[in-house]
Design an enzyme around this catalytic site. Structure first.
Site, mmCIF file in Angstrom:
data_model
loop_
_atom_site.group_PDB
_atom_site.id
_atom_site.type_symbol
_atom_site.label_atom_id
_atom_site.label_comp_id
_atom_site.label_asym_id
_atom_site.label_seq_id
_atom_site.Cartn_x
_atom_site.Cartn_y
_atom_site.Cartn_z
ATOM 1 N N HIS A 209 32.635 13.021 -9.957
ATOM 2 C CA HIS A 209 32.424 13.051 -8.932
ATOM 3 C C HIS A 209 33.962 11.991 -8.636
ATOM 4 O O HIS A 209 34.558 11.941 -9.653
ATOM 5 C CB HIS A 209 31.762 11.654 -8.716
ATOM 6 N N ASP A 221 35.512 6.413 -14.696
ATOM 7 C CA ASP A 221 35.034 6.568 -14.280
ATOM 8 C C ASP A 221 35.184 7.266 -13.061
ATOM 9 O O ASP A 221 35.521 6.299 -12.278
ATOM 10 C CB ASP A 221 33.446 5.511 -14.014
ATOM 11 N N GLU A 255 30.410 9.397 -4.660
ATOM 12 C CA GLU A 255 29.335 9.010 -5.287
ATOM 13 C C GLU A 255 29.472 7.411 -5.432
ATOM 14 O O GLU A 255 27.827 6.567 -5.441
ATOM 15 C CB GLU A 255 29.447 9.471 -6.917
ATOM 16 N N GLU A 256 30.067 6.464 -5.641
ATOM 17 C CA GLU A 256 30.363 5.586 -5.553
ATOM 18 C C GLU A 256 29.075 4.901 -4.906
ATOM 19 O O GLU A 256 28.708 3.538 -4.816
ATOM 20 C CB GLU A 256 31.076 4.681 -6.445
ATOM 21 N N ASP A 283 29.339 11.847 -15.962
ATOM 22 C CA ASP A 283 29.488 10.430 -15.247
ATOM 23 C C ASP A 283 28.739 9.364 -16.579
ATOM 24 O O ASP A 283 28.945 8.373 -15.577
ATOM 25 C CB ASP A 283 28.694 10.493 -13.692
ATOM 26 N N HIS A 353 33.335 -0.202 -13.957
ATOM 27 C CA HIS A 353 33.849 -0.925 -12.563
ATOM 28 C C HIS A 353 35.022 -1.651 -12.480
ATOM 29 O O HIS A 353 34.230 -2.662 -11.930
ATOM 30 C CB HIS A 353 32.864 -1.407 -12.137
#
Ligand SMILES: *[C@@H]1O[C@H](CO)[C@@H](O)[C@H](O)[C@H]1NC(C)=O
Ligand SMILES: *[C@@H]1O[C@H](CO)[C@@H](O)[C@H](O)[C@H]1NC(C)=O
Ligand SMILES: *[C@@H]1O[C@H](CO)[C@@H](O)[C@H](O)[C@H]1NC(C)=O
Ligand SMILES: *[C@@H]1O[C@H](CO)[C@@H](O)[C@H](O)[C@H]1NC(C)=O
Ligand SMILES: *[C@@H]1O[C@H](CO)[C@@H](O)[C@H](O)[C@H]1NC(C)=O
Length: 391
Positions: A209, A221, A255-256, A283, A353
């Protein structure tokens, strides 16, 4: 001047509560100062009652207690101490067990705190390691439960508050949060493909993604997953190869934000689901891979084990269970075989994140190996005479 007039009216209102009489008309008092003093004196009992309740009585310390926050280490502890949570900020200092287990505190923490009357919740970052790094991520509200403010704090701050609370120290926090939800806007999946030479309608899908969380650059990510997927097609093109089946690259959007691009793609393309042989997503980092995670029938798994044996020169041959990915799960749940890259997750949740997810985390040699695994698997499955069996 305006202030004085306001203060005067305020006083009049309070007095009227004590005496039960309206004493002013059209904003002009008709009373003498002596009369006003009498009115005030008539409130003496009310004032004593307030003082007794607030300073010596049941309400003693209440405003302070309300202000102080409640630190818990689990949802169970929150349930046990539910009566203490009302009107407070709840801080979760849950230990990190593993991502799927611990992330419940981020996704559900606000809902569980709101259910017991909390005003806000702060969540210890869901991270296996921290150098004072807040890690953000998706969070859910529930219909019928107040949508209270919630934020992630560092592991270090959560532990400090927990130690302070366990020593009986009251902690007061002032929250200033700038998060906003903006209206939806258009965004797009990015799609490229090498059209199959013999079965162009049939598809092997390889993906990562494009979006990332608002902190960090998203190099890990999911920049890594997106770029090894692109690289898989580039390697096949460089070698002048063209598989029998179409090899389609999808770089998912949003996606997130909840698999938005993947859901849209699934809705549009599920009409052709019978022609999807395999869906793949990377991912979980592109650190050194040890194999694949795979979901599919026993027959398909046996075939995947043969495919992976081609990677013996790299000693990357494992086929484990639980192939998955937010963006490919729609297909997997509908019965399409699915594969995800199995790599060394050791460092992944150090950076996940957070502002630490930058190019510094990425290793070109490890990405070379991950891209080779990705390209071999996607090419061979796309080039086999038959699609992967679903049962
Ligand atoms: C109120 O707080 C003071 C200071 O911490 C403490 O000594 C007192 O015991 C508290 N009173 C009650 C009823 O908890
Ligand atoms: C995460 O931890 C829980 C509790 O120990 C365990 O049941 C679960 O299998 C673990 N999940 C993974 C993906 O390791
Ligand atoms: C479904 O597959 C057919 C060919 O089998 C193709 O013409 C059509 O464009 C595909 N539809 C979508 C939405 O991909
Ligand atoms: C699937 O592909 C085959 C040819 O490979 C084609 O005949 C068939 O129409 C396709 N099915 C769908 C649902 O697109
Ligand atoms: C090959 O990989 C396996 C599993 O990942 C590992 O246990 C083994 O040590 C590796 N062998 C070599 C020679 O690297």
């Amino acid at each position: 001047m305006k202030f004085l007039i306001f203060a005067f009216f305020g006083g009049v209102h309070l007095l009227s509560l004590c005496s039960g009489k309206a004493i002013c008309k059209n904003g002009i008092s008709k009373r003498t100062f002596e009369e006003i003093k009498e009115e005030i004196a008539s409130c003496g009992d009310v004032a004593k009652a307030i003082i007794n309740l607030a300073v010596y009585g049941k309400a003693q310390n209440r405003s302070y207690e309300r202000l102080a926050l409640l630190v818990v280490t689990s949802f169970d502890e929150l349930q046990r101490r539910a009566s203490e949570a009302r009107g407070k900020i709840v801080v979760y200092n849950q230990p990190y067990i593993n991502y799927s287990r611990t992330v419940q505190y981020r996704t559900q923490g606000a809902v569980e705190a709101a259910k017991v009357g909390a005003l806000a919740s702060l969540i210890r970052s869901v991270a296996s390691f921290s150098i004072y790094s807040p890690h953000t991520g998706i969070q859910e509200y529930q219909d019928g439960v107040p949508k209270i403010p919630t934020a992630c704090i560092t592991v270090e701050d959560a532990e400090m508050m927990s130690r302070m609370a366990s020593h009986g120290i009251k902690i007061v926090i002032q929250l200033k949060m700038g998060a906003k939800t903006y209206p939806d806007t258009d965004s797009f999946n990015t799609v490229a493909e090498i059209t199959g030479s013999k079965y162009p309608e049939q598809v092997v899908l390889v993906s990562g993604h494009l979006d990332s969380w608002d902190v960090g650059q998203g190099a890990m990510d999911d920049g890594g997953g997106a770029f090894i997927s692109w690289e898989a097609l580039s390697l096949i093109k460089d070698l002048g190869l063209r598989p029998k089946r179409t090899l389609r690259l999808v770089l998912w959007t949003a996606e997130e934000q909840g698999g938005v691009g993947a859901f849209q793609y699934y809705q549009l393309h599920k009409v052709n689901i019978s022609n999807y042989s395999l869906v793949m997503e990377s991912d979980a980092g592109t650190f050194l891979p040890t194999g694949l995670q795979f979901t599919g029938s026993e027959k398909a798994r046996a075939i995947m084990e043969e495919v992976m044996s081609l990677l013996q020169p790299l000693n990357i041959t494992q086929v484990l269970s639980h192939g998955e990915g937010t963006d490919i799960n729609f297909w997997i749940q509908a019965g399409v075989p699915g594969a995800s890259l199995l790599d060394d997750l050791y460092k992944y949740f150090f950076f996940h994140h957070s502002h630490g997810d930058t190019m510094t985390v990425m290793d070109p040699k490890q990405m070379n190996v991950a891209a080779a695994v990705w390209a071999v698997v996607s090419y061979v499955v796309a080039d086999m005479e038959e699609m992967l069996p679903r049962s």
